[in-house]
Scaffold this motif. Structure first.
Motif, mmCIF file in Angstrom:
data_model
loop_
_atom_site.group_PDB
_atom_site.id
_atom_site.type_symbol
_atom_site.label_atom_id
_atom_site.label_comp_id
_atom_site.label_asym_id
_atom_site.label_seq_id
_atom_site.Cartn_x
_atom_site.Cartn_y
_atom_site.Cartn_z
ATOM 1 N N HIS A 296 -31.291 21.611 -5.293
ATOM 2 C CA HIS A 296 -31.273 22.776 -5.454
ATOM 3 C C HIS A 296 -30.729 23.357 -6.517
ATOM 4 O O HIS A 296 -31.473 24.201 -7.538
ATOM 5 C CB HIS A 296 -30.913 23.707 -3.948
ATOM 6 N N HIS A 300 -31.966 24.513 -10.614
ATOM 7 C CA HIS A 300 -31.546 25.120 -11.411
ATOM 8 C C HIS A 300 -31.226 25.401 -12.633
ATOM 9 O O HIS A 300 -31.279 26.291 -13.738
ATOM 10 C CB HIS A 300 -30.506 26.077 -10.812
ATOM 11 N N GLU A 330 -34.608 32.381 -6.823
ATOM 12 C CA GLU A 330 -33.625 31.466 -5.543
ATOM 13 C C GLU A 330 -34.451 30.901 -4.505
ATOM 14 O O GLU A 330 -34.672 29.701 -4.104
ATOM 15 C CB GLU A 330 -32.522 32.402 -5.131
#
Ligand code: ZN
Length: 615
Positions: A296, A300, A330
């Motif tokens: 994750h 980003h 997100e």
């Protein structure tokens, strides 16, 4: 939507003037970090006259005004050996007003910051905790040269470039100086430091270089199992296969393994600041429970740092951010984090589907969905308050898990529309190909660009598709991605392996009896949340209460589950009228439908796991 391109030219004159000055010098002294105190000495080039200095308020990645002003203490300004008085702004508490006397070219500031996110063996410095800089100038235009002191013998992990060569695991002691950068890049380049540290060079056949900087509270914590190192190497290859050109000069995963504290991450262009409970990497099951965290935060670097919603791409850390597109920033990242976790081998395809099932069920049983849309959770992200009591009614940060399911829907819809000739990777290729350089760059986007990029992949009513799912109220969760992917959400009487693993590490609220009794329970029987309209809510149970007894037996998990199996009525301070047995979500295969969910979990990168170097 705020367009920073419109506000920057107004600041350009001041910018140009400041850029001609020598850099701010900042020395961060972390030698007292174990005592929860950071210190800084800051030298700021100034002109005589009124001056406003600011400390960051709107922190990138936090999506809110969570700057550390309340923790900043011991502020003293001096120039030419004399103290300069200051006054805080009456309205904007992040501003310090001073008057610089004639003849002064450099203002010295001392400040301390109370930092509780430390242990006796490790600490992390997110630089906003010590920054002071002139107001009204874009932070990308303010030069700054950082230096750091750490406790004797502690190693340093950071994406900052040291001015002279040193061994990060064994810095010689004293002050380490780093190349001059900008306030924007410094805020984006944290320092992790600790007594027990090992830096692993990942995927050494890739460029630029990738590192995993692991910190722990004991020497054995930082010795990583070969299977985990293999997953990390594969993660680099899978990310590059999915996203293409990187926008970093090198990338450092900073990873703190500590205690039983819950894990988390904060993204940056060239690094990420991650933490996990110390036993996370010791077994395959524990690793599975956190398999999406590192993917994750790495994702980003492309989605969130390089491509950023215009409302979040503000010129300084004083301008308010607008969060309406966080379901892309997100939500898409959360989806891709799960996918890369599976592709890198940290979670099996079957367990990955169990993870999706738990997300989908949790969202379906989040009753707050009857009053607020996904878009509203994103718009109000900066007003989010954490806390378990009635979290299902608050529905605070649901743009993450709802975004997971939304982008699974997008991925499988593209596959369905193109007869599986295209998928979300084709969208990423369009979305990430905006001519940005391979060094950190921000390229803002808006809703219309997302729709246009999707239409380049396959023509469809993407505006209507997204708008309905994001802006409208839907009393039930969107299961189209799961169903188009060849599966169906069902409930069984046993928790999935994934749910057991997540529960064991207390990742998120414990959902063991959430889908049956409608309470989230801590391990000791304390009720952290009560599901609105569920059996426990009808019995008027209250978040914070502790279950002392179940059907006359002293509370234990076993007693509670035995009572659920017997279809009993529970007597605590109230009768809980529930008779439907245990209830745990999982996915089952729908025969004859294409098995896209299994395909999504398959590795893209054609690579045999390369040897892991270590440095
Ligand atoms: Zn994130």
């Amino acid at each position: 939507m705020l367009n920073p391109k419109h506000s920057w030219p107004l600041l350009f004159v001041a910018t140009f003037a400041f850029a001609q000055k020598p850099p701010i010098q900042i020395v961060a002294d972390l030698s007292e970090a174990p005592r929860k105190l950071f210190h800084a000495e800051v030298d700021i080039p100034v002109n005589p006259g009124p001056l406003t200095l600011i400390t960051p308020k709107w922190i990138p990645g936090h999506h809110g005004p969570g700057g550390p002003v309340a923790d900043i203490t011991g502020v003293v300004f001096t120039a030419n050996g004399k103290t300069i008085p200051w006054r805080r702004d009456d309205v904007d508490l992040y501003e310090f007003h001073l008057t610089i006397p004639a003849g002064v070219a450099t203002l010295h500031a001392h400040l301390d910051c109370i930092s509780t996110n430390v242990t006796s063996n490790q600490a992390v410095l997110e630089w906003e905790r010590l920054l002071l800089y002139p107001a009204g100038i874009p932070v990308r235009e303010i030069p700054i040269q950082p230096s750091v002191n750490v406790p004797s013998g502690w190693g340093i992990g950071t994406s900052l470039t040291p001015i002279s060569a040193y061994d990060p695991e064994h810095p010689a002691g004293g002050t380490v100086h780093y190349s001059a950068t900008t306030v924007e890049m410094l805020e984006d380049s944290p320092i992790m430091t600790g007594a027990y540290f090992h830096e692993y060079a990942l995927a050494p056949d890739t460029t630029p270089k990738h590192y995993m900087d692991v910190f722990g509270d004991a020497p054995e914590d930082v010795e990583i199992r070969p299977t985990v190192l293999d997953h990390w190497n594969r993660l680099i290859h899978e990310a590059l296969a999915m996203y293409g050109v990187p926008h970093y000069r090198s990338y450092h995963f900073l990873l703190a393994l500590k205690g039983m504290a819950g894990g988390g991450g904060l993204e940056h262009h060239e690094s990420s600041d991650n933490s996990m409970p110390e036993r996370t990497l010791t077994t395959d099951d524990n690793e599975m429970a956190y398999s999406d965290l590192l993917p994750h935060e790495f994702t980003h670097s492309w989605n969130g740092k390089y491509r950023r919603p215009a409302g979040l791409a503000t010129p300084d850390y004083a301008t308010p951010m607008k969060g309406e597109l966080l379901w892309v920033y997100e939500g898409l990242t959360d989806y891709l984090g799960g996918v890369l976790g599976a592709r890198s081998g940290a979670i099996s395809p079957e367990h990955y589907r169990q993870q999706i099932a738990l997300d989908a069920a949790a969202m379906d049983y989040t009753t707050g969905r009857v009053w607020r849309s996904i878009a509203d959770t994103a718009i109000a992200a900066s007003a989010f308050r954490p806390g378990p009591a009635w979290a299902n009614w608050r529905r605070g940060l649901d743009y993450y898990p709802e975004g997971d399911l939304l982008w699974l829907d997008v991925d499988t819809t593209i596959r369905k529309l193109t007869n599986n000739a295209k998928n979300l990777r084709d969208f990423m290729a369009v979305y990430l190909d905006k001519g940005g350089s391979t060094t950190p760059t921000v390229v803002p986007y808006d809703f219309n660009e997302i729709v246009a990029d999707l239409n380049q992949v396959v023509t469809y009513d993407w505006a209507g598709f997204l708008s309905d799912r994001v802006n409208n109220i839907h009393p039930h969760v969107n299961l189209e991605g799961i169903e188009q992917g060849g599966y169906k959400l069902v409930y069984t009487d046993k928790p999935s392996d994934y749910q057991k693993a997540a529960s064991a590490l207390q990742r998120g609220a414990t959902k063991d009896v959430w889908f049956s009794l409608g309470v989230a329970l801590d391990n000791d029987g304390a009720i952290s949340d009560v599901r609105v309209s569920g059996p426990a809510d009808k019995a008027k149970l209250i978040p914070g209460q502790k279950i002392l007894a179940v059907n006359g037996r002293v509370y234990s998990k076993e007693a509670l589950h035995a009572a659920i199996k017997q279809n009993d009525t529970f007597v605590t301070q109230a009768d809980v009228d529930y008779h439907d047995g245990e209830r745990y979500p999982t996915l089952v295969r729908v025969e004859r439908a294409p098995d896209y969910l299994n395909e999504i979990a398959k590795p893209l990168a054609m690579t045999s796991a390369p040897a892991t170097g270590s440095q």
